[in-house]
Design an enzyme around this catalytic site. Structure first.
Site, short mmCIF file in Angstrom:
data_model
loop_
_atom_site.label_atom_id
_atom_site.label_comp_id
_atom_site.label_asym_id
_atom_site.label_seq_id
_atom_site.Cartn_x
_atom_site.Cartn_y
_atom_site.Cartn_z
N CYS A 81 1.35 -1.37 -0.28
CA CYS A 81 0.09 0.11 0.16
C CYS A 81 0.79 1.24 -0.25
O CYS A 81 0.56 2.48 -0.25
CB CYS A 81 -1.15 -0.01 1.71
SG CYS A 81 -0.21 0.47 3.23
N HIS A 252 -1.83 1.45 6.54
CA HIS A 252 -1.78 2.29 5.62
C HIS A 252 -1.14 3.32 5.60
O HIS A 252 -0.95 3.89 5.93
CB HIS A 252 -3.47 2.14 5.40
CG HIS A 252 -3.95 0.53 4.35
ND1 HIS A 252 -5.13 1.22 3.73
CD2 HIS A 252 -3.81 -0.89 4.77
CE1 HIS A 252 -5.23 -0.28 3.10
NE2 HIS A 252 -4.45 -1.33 3.72
N ASN A 284 -7.05 6.68 0.19
CA ASN A 284 -6.83 4.79 0.86
C ASN A 284 -6.48 4.16 -0.34
O ASN A 284 -7.02 4.00 -1.41
CB ASN A 284 -7.96 4.26 2.12
CG ASN A 284 -7.96 3.18 1.83
OD1 ASN A 284 -6.68 2.57 1.91
ND2 ASN A 284 -8.31 2.74 2.67
#
Length: 640
Positions: A81, A252, A284
């Site tokens: 990520c 994240h 995100n």
């Protein structure tokens, strides 16, 4: 600039593409084959992977579908990520992604000319001080006809998957991207300098003044084209991917896609009203799981903002992973921000320009202490000064200095396993104004970085005028590796490595003599100087055997603090060292007095308070004023 990127592993994109078109074959990269070796360091974990070309995954493959956007990206099965967040940030900056994806129109599929497609792509990344051009074929890893790593919203859009493949090739394999660092990717996309900020320090959530100061710095980086990422630290393995009640996810990396001051209110009242809210927009990489607190997509707070302002900000009510929040809430919930500032070195820019010094170095082991360059941090006092040393100058009364040290990535050089970063850092010491040889004893520490096992370490600090030495080190002695040192100042810093421990012996040494003593003279200050209506604007000059060191002018005071040092390698010990005090004037400087220093073979750092004398007088106090001096002398030229 980027057309001159160095070919990675000597693979020439144009030549390889021409060869494929001539042979009417699709390119197959021998350096990054469609095998498990390109996926993993060892073994073949997980389901069976099939490598497929885009034409075998969809009917109409494209590099871009309806342009490039931060909404294009989704994280795959690998824990990357951090890389996807960096790509999201990159996608929001056209000038930057066009450098990473060069000649994108030429690389795009052309349905009208299918014979012009050769299955080869190339991408530019900044690595260890230079841009490299990385070539890949278009074979991508899939399971059940689905891309298993970074992929786009549109099934027929492949720019992010191909950029990721090139980055994995540079790293050694796809597995090398698991658990990486957003700061590294941002630097690799831009050639900039990443500054990590710990939001848990400094009471940012409650201290409005500190928070406002940080917001202005973040806003400046964003407004000048930099890239920003944010994250919530996962302390334990169980914390990874844990969702907070507010909708945010731990572990994240979120891409910051906008930073702005939002005007509250409607109509003319809003225009004249001074109240503005510091806001930040994030995304995100999973494309879902948004912030659900104040200023989330459906929150009532948006009624305080006019429709035109909302449209300008791009506020949408979609579960697309992108959302707005106040900077105050960001400081409350997030733990880390990474600012990647683009260092502007162009003299044609209206914004601040920087002077960059870029030097390559290495920590190397050697049995001879004078040749060893791996001494460890200051905890290891016996070997600390054996590390590489770099001298630079601050030529303004005070200057903001940016320093970055980056170790050469080891991930791409260890195919048998994941290469670990060394714990690295650096110290900065204020030294004598004329130092030309390596340090051998501690001096005033002006600043220091943290020590951490990341690829790079950054420090931003304010330094007063003078000469400084940077000592980059590994935390433990004996560790080896290459590094890149970057120093940014407002004016040229003349940064260079100190290689010699003492003056070299030459063929002239037998005729002209060789130094018998090293002397460090530290003039701390003066008091009781000759009165002046506006106060003395004084400075000192230290003279020794034809060499001079001059301090900065101390304005409007009869009790100046010079805090200036000089170092001298002496041949004629019978000659005294002279310290002169002068008053700076417009037409002609005025002599205020001097003192002579006679040194013993091994003087300690004793403090001497001496009365100023006239040039010709032998009397100790015929001129007003005293000067405070420390002198350190040694017959060993490597004592200081």
């Amino acid at each position: 600039m980027f057309s001159c990127a160095k070919a990675y592993e000597d693979q020439n994109y144009s030549a390889l593409k021409r060869a494929c078109l001539r042979k009417k074959v699709l390119f197959e990269d021998p350096l990054f084959p469609a095998t498990d070796d390109s996926l993993y360091y060892k073994g073949t974990p997980g389901p069976t992977v099939r490598w497929k070309r885009p034409k075998d995954i969809c009917d109409d493959p494209r590099l871009f579908v309806d342009g490039i956007s931060s909404h294009d990206l989704h994280q795959g099965q690998v824990g990357n990520c951090w890389f996807v967040a960096a790509c999201s940030s990159l996608a929001s900056r056209e000038s930057l992604w066009q450098k990473v994806i060069p000649d994108w129109k030429e690389q795009e599929w052309n349905p009208e000319k299918p014979d012009s497609y050769a299955g080869i792509f190339h991408f530019n990344f900044w690595r260890f001080g230079e841009w490299v051009d990385v070539i890949v074929d278009d074979r991508l890893p899939t399971v059940n006809n689905q891309l298993i790593y970074c992929h786009s919203n549109s099934k027929n859009e492949f720019w992010c998957a191909l950029v990721e493949k090139a980055y994995a090739k540079l790293a050694g394999c796809y597995q090398a991207l698991d658990g990486g660092n957003t700061a590294d990717a941002l630097v690799d996309f831009t050639g900039g300098v990443s500054e990590p900020i710990d939001l848990t320090e400094g009471d940012l959530a409650t201290d409005e003044a500190k928070r406002n100061q940080l917001f202005e710095r973040v806003l400046k980086v964003h407004s000048r084209g930099g890239l920003i990422s944010a994250s919530i630290k996962a302390v334990t393995a169980a914390d990874m991917e844990a969702r907070l009640a507010c909708g945010l996810v731990k572990g994240h990396a979120y891409a910051v896609t906008d930073v702005r001051k939002v005007r509250l209110g409607h109509g003319l009242l809003a225009f004249f009203k001074s109240e503005k809210l510091d806001m930040i927009r994030l995304r995100n990489p999973w494309g879902e799981r948004e912030w659900t607190g104040p200023w989330s997509d459906t929150s009532e707070e948006w009624q305080k903002v006019s429709k035109s302002e909302r449209e300008k900000m791009g506020v949408t009510v979609q579960d697309d992973g992108e959302f707005w929040m106040t900077f105050e809430d960001m400081c409350r919930y997030f733990t880390d921000i990474i600012k990647c500032r683009l260092i502007n070195t162009s003299y044609l820019s209206i914004h601040k320009t920087w002077e960059e010094a870029r030097l390559h170095g290495a920590w190397t082991r050697h049995e001879d202490p004078q040749q060893n360059r791996s001494g460890g941090c200051i905890n290891h006092k016996d070997t600390f000064f054996q590390n590489p040393q770099y001298v630079f100058e601050v030529k303004k009364p005070e200057d903001e200095v940016l320093i970055s040290i980056q170790q050469r990535p080891k991930r791409s050089t260890r195919r048998e396993g994941k290469g670990e970063n060394l714990a690295i850092g650096f110290d900065i010491y204020k030294v004598e104004e004329n130092r030309q040889y390596r340090m051998h004893s501690l001096q005033h520490k002006a600043a220091s970085s943290i020590y951490i096992n990341s690829r790079s370490v950054f420090l931003r600090t304010e330094l007063p005028e003078g000469r400084y030495v940077i000592i980059p080190t590994t935390f433990e002695p004996g560790h080896t590796g290459e590094f890149l040192l970057r120093v940014f100042t407002d004016v040229p810093s003349n940064c260079r490595e100190l290689r010699l421990d003492e003056p070299p012996r030459t063929c002239w040494s037998s005729l002209c003599g060789y130094p018998q003593q090293v002397a460090q003279v530290h003039v701390l200050g003066a008091a009781g100087l000759k009165d002046s209506p506006t106060g003395a604007n004084s400075y000192v000059i230290i003279k020794c055997e034809g060499e001079k060191v001059r301090s900065a002018v101390q304005r409007g005071t009869s009790t100046p603090e010079y805090n200036v040092k000089g170092i001298f390698y002496r041949k004629k010990l019978a000659q005294p060292i002279t310290v002169q005090v002068w008053n700076h004037r417009v037409l002609k400087d005025e002599f205020l007095g001097q003192v002579h220093l006679k040194t013993a073979p091994d003087d300690l750092q004793d403090l001497h308070t001496l009365h100023l004398q006239d040039r010709s007088s032998r009397q100790p106090s015929d001129l007003p004023g005293i000067v405070a001096v420390r002198v350190l002398c040694s017959a060993s030229l490597t004592a200081v």
